[in-house]
Write a protein that holds these residues in place. Sequence first.
Motif, PDB file in Angstrom:
ATOM      1  N   ASN A 368       0.984  -1.483   0.029  1.00  0.00           N
ATOM      2  CA  ASN A 368       0.033  -0.053  -0.769  1.00  0.00           C
ATOM      3  C   ASN A 368       0.425   1.394  -0.444  1.00  0.00           C
ATOM      4  O   ASN A 368       0.604   2.190  -0.478  1.00  0.00           O
ATOM      5  CB  ASN A 368      -0.863   0.208   1.009  1.00  0.00           C
ATOM      6  N   LYS A 371       2.678   1.662  -3.160  1.00  0.00           N
ATOM      7  CA  LYS A 371       0.805   1.821  -4.330  1.00  0.00           C
ATOM      8  C   LYS A 371       0.830   3.505  -4.050  1.00  0.00           C
ATOM      9  O   LYS A 371       0.090   3.810  -5.287  1.00  0.00           O
ATOM     10  CB  LYS A 371      -0.030   0.602  -3.860  1.00  0.00           C
ATOM     11  N   TYR A 372       0.828   3.876  -2.497  1.00  0.00           N
ATOM     12  CA  TYR A 372      -0.321   5.079  -3.403  1.00  0.00           C
ATOM     13  C   TYR A 372       1.283   5.896  -2.472  1.00  0.00           C
ATOM     14  O   TYR A 372       0.077   7.233  -2.109  1.00  0.00           O
ATOM     15  CB  TYR A 372      -1.225   4.975  -1.842  1.00  0.00           C
ATOM     16  N   ASP A 396       5.075   6.946   4.520  1.00  0.00           N
ATOM     17  CA  ASP A 396       5.059   6.927   3.390  1.00  0.00           C
ATOM     18  C   ASP A 396       4.579   8.352   3.387  1.00  0.00           C
ATOM     19  O   ASP A 396       3.946   9.072   4.161  1.00  0.00           O
ATOM     20  CB  ASP A 396       4.315   6.283   2.704  1.00  0.00           C
ATOM     21  N   ILE A 409     -11.387   2.619   6.352  1.00  0.00           N
ATOM     22  CA  ILE A 409     -10.202   1.709   5.469  1.00  0.00           C
ATOM     23  C   ILE A 409      -9.722   0.039   6.023  1.00  0.00           C
ATOM     24  O   ILE A 409      -9.322  -0.552   5.014  1.00  0.00           O
ATOM     25  CB  ILE A 409      -9.138   2.837   5.308  1.00  0.00           C
ATOM     26  N   ARG A 415     -12.906   0.896  -0.710  1.00  0.00           N
ATOM     27  CA  ARG A 415     -11.306   1.144  -1.602  1.00  0.00           C
ATOM     28  C   ARG A 415     -12.224   2.997  -1.056  1.00  0.00           C
ATOM     29  O   ARG A 415     -12.950   3.542  -1.662  1.00  0.00           O
ATOM     30  CB  ARG A 415     -11.199   0.981  -2.850  1.00  0.00           C
ATOM     31  N   ALA A 416     -10.850   3.794  -0.636  1.00  0.00           N
ATOM     32  CA  ALA A 416     -11.359   5.157  -1.254  1.00  0.00           C
ATOM     33  C   ALA A 416     -11.511   5.275  -2.679  1.00  0.00           C
ATOM     34  O   ALA A 416     -11.179   4.583  -3.810  1.00  0.00           O
ATOM     35  CB  ALA A 416      -9.569   6.222  -0.182  1.00  0.00           C
ATOM     36  N   SER A 419      -8.913   5.545  -4.566  1.00  0.00           N
ATOM     37  CA  SER A 419      -7.612   4.301  -5.068  1.00  0.00           C
ATOM     38  C   SER A 419      -8.171   3.688  -5.952  1.00  0.00           C
ATOM     39  O   SER A 419      -7.349   3.228  -5.968  1.00  0.00           O
ATOM     40  CB  SER A 419      -7.448   4.242  -3.476  1.00  0.00           C
ATOM     41  N   LEU A 425      -8.108  -5.221  -4.031  1.00  0.00           N
ATOM     42  CA  LEU A 425      -9.644  -5.727  -3.602  1.00  0.00           C
ATOM     43  C   LEU A 425     -10.296  -4.870  -2.742  1.00  0.00           C
ATOM     44  O   LEU A 425     -11.320  -4.819  -2.071  1.00  0.00           O
ATOM     45  CB  LEU A 425      -9.081  -7.280  -3.402  1.00  0.00           C
ATOM     46  N   GLY A 426      -9.291  -3.934  -2.114  1.00  0.00           N
ATOM     47  CA  GLY A 426      -9.668  -3.470  -0.909  1.00  0.00           C
ATOM     48  C   GLY A 426      -9.925  -4.248   0.126  1.00  0.00           C
ATOM     49  O   GLY A 426     -10.870  -4.335   1.741  1.00  0.00           O
ATOM     50  N   LEU A 429      -6.303  -4.565   4.050  1.00  0.00           N
ATOM     51  CA  LEU A 429      -5.878  -4.174   5.655  1.00  0.00           C
ATOM     52  C   LEU A 429      -7.079  -4.916   6.351  1.00  0.00           C
ATOM     53  O   LEU A 429      -7.039  -4.504   7.678  1.00  0.00           O
ATOM     54  CB  LEU A 429      -6.227  -2.150   6.285  1.00  0.00           C
TER      55      LEU A 429
HETATM   56  P1  ADP Z   1      -6.726  -2.304  -1.307  1.00  0.00           P
HETATM   57  O1  ADP Z   1      -6.215  -3.149  -1.587  1.00  0.00           O
HETATM   58  O2  ADP Z   1      -7.535  -1.151  -1.862  1.00  0.00           O
HETATM   59  O3  ADP Z   1      -5.493  -1.326  -1.186  1.00  0.00           O
HETATM   60  P2  ADP Z   1      -6.473  -1.937   1.043  1.00  0.00           P
HETATM   61  O4  ADP Z   1      -7.631  -2.790   2.820  1.00  0.00           O
HETATM   62  O5  ADP Z   1      -5.118  -2.557   1.577  1.00  0.00           O
HETATM   63  O6  ADP Z   1      -7.221  -2.371  -0.101  1.00  0.00           O
HETATM   64  O7  ADP Z   1      -6.584  -0.836   1.462  1.00  0.00           O
HETATM   65  C1  ADP Z   1      -7.736  -0.119   1.781  1.00  0.00           C
HETATM   66  C2  ADP Z   1      -8.188   1.360   1.549  1.00  0.00           C
HETATM   67  O8  ADP Z   1      -7.600   1.919   2.287  1.00  0.00           O
HETATM   68  C3  ADP Z   1      -7.151   1.701  -0.004  1.00  0.00           C
HETATM   69  O9  ADP Z   1      -8.022   1.721  -0.963  1.00  0.00           O
HETATM   70  C4  ADP Z   1      -7.013   2.969   0.101  1.00  0.00           C
HETATM   71  O10 ADP Z   1      -7.558   3.689  -0.383  1.00  0.00           O
HETATM   72  C5  ADP Z   1      -6.447   3.007   1.382  1.00  0.00           C
HETATM   73  N1  ADP Z   1      -5.114   3.038   1.944  1.00  0.00           N
HETATM   74  C6  ADP Z   1      -4.185   2.046   2.560  1.00  0.00           C
HETATM   75  N2  ADP Z   1      -2.870   2.117   2.143  1.00  0.00           N
HETATM   76  C7  ADP Z   1      -2.987   4.036   2.336  1.00  0.00           C
HETATM   77  C8  ADP Z   1      -1.624   4.212   1.887  1.00  0.00           C
HETATM   78  N3  ADP Z   1      -0.296   3.963   2.591  1.00  0.00           N
HETATM   79  N4  ADP Z   1      -2.000   5.804   1.468  1.00  0.00           N
HETATM   80  C9  ADP Z   1      -3.073   5.946   1.322  1.00  0.00           C
HETATM   81  N5  ADP Z   1      -4.210   5.455   1.366  1.00  0.00           N
HETATM   82  C10 ADP Z   1      -4.177   4.018   1.952  1.00  0.00           C
END
Ligand code: ADP
Length: 468
Positions: A368, A371-372, A396, A409, A415-416, A419, A425-426, A429
């Motif tokens: 994550n 990725k973000y 990060d 989250i 998923r936000a 994102s 897949l959301g 986390l």
């Molecule tokens: P995804 O597969 O969408 O990454 P996660 O369950 O890992 O699913 O994360 C859920 C949501 O939390 C993400 O869609 C994103 O919007 C937000 N998120 C998670 N980690 C980060 C991060 N390091 N920075 C910003 N947003 C994050």
Amino acid sequence: MSLKSRAFFRSTIFRLTAQYSLIFISSALILFLLAYSLLSDAVREGDRLAMAQKVREYASIALKRGLPALVEFIRMEREDFDSDEYYLRLDAPDGQPLTQISPSDAAPLPNDLPRDLGPGIQWTFLPQPEGKGLIELACRSLPDGGMVYMGKDASDRERLLRQFRIIFAGIMALVALVGLTAGFLLARRTLKPIQGLIDTVRAIDTGRMDARVPDEGADDELNELARLFNAMLDKIKSLISGMREALDNVAHDLRTPATRTLAAVEMAASTKSDPEALREALLDCAEETRRIVSMLGILMDISEAETGAMRLHLGRTDMAALIAEMVEIYQYVAEEKGVLLAVAPMDRLPVTADADRMRQVLGNLLDNAVKYTPAGGRVDVSAWRAGGAVAVRVADSGEGIVADDIPRIFDRLYRADKSRSQRGLGLGLSLVRAVLHAHGGGIDVQSAPGKGSLFTFTLPAAADAAAG
Ligand code: ADP
């Protein structure tokens, strides 16, 4: 008896009413009986006192001076004697009347009066001839066998007492009515929250999930129960809507790969004789199916971890080594993207954990973070011992998370919005949090849009490490 009235007699409201009224009415009855007995005693005592005094006087004269002297005394006294009120009779030992006085308009006392009644003054009632009323009679045996009787018409007094009794009975009937009504109202008031509870459960049974027990505002146990019941209903409602949302999300997220698989199969079916196109369609199918299987696998993992059914292969493992191992794997992805991935120097950090699950946790957080975080940004990993726990932080400098999204989250499939352009897949986390909870740990996030995110998780340190 109809079904309805039978149900009423078996109801708690009837039982409570009966109990309240019984206590109320019997207390009132006891009080009335006590008051009546005190009153009648007081009324009788006045008359008896005067007669008893006189009878005692006659007895003492007979004892000291003999019967003839007493007859003489009574004769002397006769003029002053209030003959309109009292009966008097003195009997010789053989039962013959020696002297006799009676109120002017009344017949004399009858001959068959009680005799040999034992020591002291004995009280008895005599019916007056022709049913005119009652005479209260004081009888006293004299030392030589004679008897002295003194009586007074008690009809007026007894009539008064009978009237008291009638009034008391009337008041008692009123008290019983008030007791019953008050008992019923009190029972109904006490049971109102219970009735509210029953009505609410019935309403929910008919599908009205928003029905709630009315809050009476009182601070007692039954209202507390109603409030707790409402809170429980709110919780169940939010759980159900959460489950519905999760189910909708799963259906939605499964639909995309399933539709793509279908499209690939249909395309392959329409391709007549191009083995390369067929191979590509098969590979597409395999890829989409893998996505579905992986999604279902993660969903099951999350459920197992949350319900405590996840089988953890716990062992002593060094978190610092796990971090180094996972950072090395993600170093390549980060470099590709132009993100700097750095690890702070750290000592050994022994924990008791399932190493593979910990790799999954670290992998998801690092994935994550990279990725973000846009190119040019950085990801910093650090870990330290915090009391009896080991804390790991993945920070990060990426896009960050808006405040409204932060509590969600960790929800499955959430998923936000911004994102959605990224792969995912959301579920990452949700799995991270469920695995950490299964290990007795937890995770916390701090983030602000444009400022990056800071994920910190903790795990209990290995037993001897914590002591050291
Ligand atoms: P995804 O597969 O969408 O990454 P996660 O369950 O890992 O699913 O994360 C859920 C949501 O939390 C993400 O869609 C994103 O919007 C937000 N998120 C998670 N980690 C980060 C991060 N390091 N920075 C910003 N947003 C994050």
